[in-house]
Structures are given as C-alpha cells and as structure tokens.
Design a protein around this motif. Structure first.
Motif, PDB file in Angstrom:
ATOM      1  N   UNK A   1      22.102  62.447  30.343  1.00  0.00           N
ATOM      2  CA  UNK A   1      22.936  62.541  29.140  1.00  0.00           C
ATOM      3  C   UNK A   1      24.367  62.084  29.439  1.00  0.00           C
ATOM      4  N   UNK A   2      24.935  62.539  30.547  1.00  0.00           N
ATOM      5  CA  UNK A   2      26.305  62.143  30.901  1.00  0.00           C
ATOM      6  C   UNK A   2      26.379  60.645  31.191  1.00  0.00           C
ATOM      7  N   UNK A   3      25.355  60.130  31.852  1.00  0.00           N
ATOM      8  CA  UNK A   3      25.306  58.706  32.168  1.00  0.00           C
ATOM      9  C   UNK A   3      25.253  57.869  30.882  1.00  0.00           C
ATOM     10  N   UNK A   4      24.429  58.297  29.943  1.00  0.00           N
ATOM     11  CA  UNK A   4      24.315  57.566  28.681  1.00  0.00           C
ATOM     12  C   UNK A   4      25.625  57.594  27.905  1.00  0.00           C
ATOM     13  N   UNK A   5      26.304  58.744  27.910  1.00  0.00           N
ATOM     14  CA  UNK A   5      27.565  58.846  27.175  1.00  0.00           C
ATOM     15  C   UNK A   5      28.687  58.064  27.867  1.00  0.00           C
ATOM     16  N   UNK A   6      28.645  57.978  29.194  1.00  0.00           N
ATOM     17  CA  UNK A   6      29.696  57.294  29.949  1.00  0.00           C
ATOM     18  C   UNK A   6      29.491  55.788  30.022  1.00  0.00           C
TER      19      UNK A   6
ATOM     20  N   UNK B   1      27.655  57.228  20.471  1.00  0.00           N
ATOM     21  CA  UNK B   1      26.246  57.415  20.796  1.00  0.00           C
ATOM     22  C   UNK B   1      25.741  58.605  19.997  1.00  0.00           C
ATOM     23  N   UNK B   2      24.577  58.454  19.420  1.00  0.00           N
ATOM     24  CA  UNK B   2      24.010  59.530  18.610  1.00  0.00           C
ATOM     25  C   UNK B   2      23.442  60.610  19.528  1.00  0.00           C
ATOM     26  N   UNK B   3      23.778  61.853  19.229  1.00  0.00           N
ATOM     27  CA  UNK B   3      23.259  62.973  20.010  1.00  0.00           C
ATOM     28  C   UNK B   3      21.735  63.003  19.911  1.00  0.00           C
ATOM     29  N   UNK B   4      21.205  62.515  18.807  1.00  0.00           N
ATOM     30  CA  UNK B   4      19.754  62.427  18.637  1.00  0.00           C
ATOM     31  C   UNK B   4      19.140  61.542  19.723  1.00  0.00           C
TER      32      UNK B   4
ATOM     33  N   UNK C   1      25.247  72.657  25.827  1.00  0.00           N
ATOM     34  CA  UNK C   1      26.414  73.544  25.776  1.00  0.00           C
ATOM     35  C   UNK C   1      26.280  74.700  26.765  1.00  0.00           C
ATOM     36  N   UNK C   2      25.089  75.255  26.901  1.00  0.00           N
ATOM     37  CA  UNK C   2      24.877  76.348  27.861  1.00  0.00           C
ATOM     38  C   UNK C   2      25.044  75.871  29.301  1.00  0.00           C
ATOM     39  N   UNK C   3      24.639  74.656  29.584  1.00  0.00           N
ATOM     40  CA  UNK C   3      24.679  74.131  30.941  1.00  0.00           C
ATOM     41  C   UNK C   3      26.060  73.605  31.319  1.00  0.00           C
TER      42      UNK C   3
ATOM     43  N   UNK D   1      30.409  72.922  27.085  1.00  0.00           N
ATOM     44  CA  UNK D   1      30.894  72.398  25.808  1.00  0.00           C
ATOM     45  C   UNK D   1      29.768  71.606  25.153  1.00  0.00           C
ATOM     46  N   UNK D   2      29.917  71.346  23.868  1.00  0.00           N
ATOM     47  CA  UNK D   2      28.897  70.573  23.145  1.00  0.00           C
ATOM     48  C   UNK D   2      28.886  69.126  23.648  1.00  0.00           C
ATOM     49  N   UNK D   3      27.789  68.409  23.401  1.00  0.00           N
ATOM     50  CA  UNK D   3      27.751  67.001  23.828  1.00  0.00           C
ATOM     51  C   UNK D   3      28.898  66.176  23.237  1.00  0.00           C
ATOM     52  N   UNK D   4      29.201  66.395  21.969  1.00  0.00           N
ATOM     53  CA  UNK D   4      30.287  65.641  21.334  1.00  0.00           C
ATOM     54  C   UNK D   4      31.629  65.966  21.991  1.00  0.00           C
ATOM     55  N   UNK D   5      31.892  67.245  22.238  1.00  0.00           N
ATOM     56  CA  UNK D   5      33.160  67.637  22.873  1.00  0.00           C
ATOM     57  C   UNK D   5      33.263  67.032  24.273  1.00  0.00           C
ATOM     58  N   UNK D   6      32.154  67.012  25.017  1.00  0.00           N
ATOM     59  CA  UNK D   6      32.176  66.411  26.356  1.00  0.00           C
ATOM     60  C   UNK D   6      32.494  64.923  26.258  1.00  0.00           C
ATOM     61  N   UNK D   7      31.885  64.260  25.277  1.00  0.00           N
ATOM     62  CA  UNK D   7      32.093  62.825  25.085  1.00  0.00           C
ATOM     63  C   UNK D   7      33.550  62.521  24.742  1.00  0.00           C
TER      64      UNK D   7
END
Length: 147
Positions: free
Chosen positions: A47-52, A59-62, A80-82, A85-91
């Motif tokens: 997920x981090x690789x795809x967002x970066x 990028x769609x969270x879907x 968010x648990x891991x 923060x939420x995926x959007x906030x991390x992005x």
C-alpha cells in the motif's frame, strides 16, 4: 448422570509472577485481536509503495484495498490500526514530506512543487503545508535561505 455445575472442573488459575502484568485469558485476547484488524507486513509495504509511486496522481483507496485482497472498509480500518492514520492521511503526509524536500533542495517555483506533489493548485498546497508545518511554503523557503 449430570454433574452439578459447582462439581464440574474449573480451569486452573494462571499464577501471576510479581512485577509482571496479569496474563489475559486466551478467549479475550483472541476477541481483541479480532476487534482491531491489522494488515500483514506485505500489505502495508504494498500500500505504501503504491501511494509513493507517483505523488502527482491521486490513487483510489479502493485500488489499494483490491491489491491487498481486502474489502474497502476492512482495508481502511486495518491500515489505520496498523499505521496509526488513515490511508488518505498517510498519503497527504507523504506528499507534504516530498514537497518539503523539493522546497529545501530545489529552486522550483512553489506552484510547480504543488502540482508535482499532487495538489490541485498553489493555494491548496499552501493551505495544507501551513496547516502541517505552521508556516506557508514561501516563508519556509525564505527562512531556509536567510540562515
């Protein structure tokens, strides 16, 4: 013949070693793990690789959820648990870190940095940057070079 309830064997008590917290019963521990889903390390990395990969594009969270083989709601909650923060906030945080690097290491105009980091325009970037760092990007850059 059915034994009375009191005569049935009770589970043994778990001894508490002084100085160590009391151990949680296994059932409750499993229930808590189930209540707070987390991502496997490969899912967090993917997920981090795809967002970066490309900061300038949204990028769609879907899409992230599909690649991690989870439903959207489960992925969002588990991320968010891991990560905390939420995926959007991390992005958005990652975009702002990239913008900070560009401000510090290049002489690109702020409007160009805004677009390269995926913000709609310079005003949108300035608001997000000022909210995160406490000062607008132009002042950040001025103060960096005035030292």
């Amino acid at each position: 013949m059915v034994e009375p309830l009191a005569a049935r064997a009770q589970p043994p008590e778990i001894p508490v070693i002084s100085g160590e917290p009391e151990l949680m019963p296994l059932r409750r521990e499993r229930a808590m793990a189930h209540a707070r889903p987390g991502l496997a390390p490969w899912q967090v990395s993917l997920a981090k690789q795809m967002m970066s990969r490309d900061m300038s594009r949204a990028i769609a969270v879907t899409d992230l959820a599909i690649q991690c083989r989870l439903s959207l709601s489960h992925f969002t909650r588990a991320f968010a648990n891991t990560v905390g923060v939420s995926p959007y906030a991390w992005f958005v945080q990652r975009r702002l870190q990239h913008a900070e690097t560009l401000l510090n290491e290049t002489s690109l105009p702020i409007a160009e940095i805004a677009l390269e980091c995926g913000f709609a325009d310079q005003a949108h970037f300035t608001r997000a940057f000022a909210k995160a760092f406490g000062i607008p990007p132009a002042r950040w850059r001025r103060e960096l070079y005035s030292v």
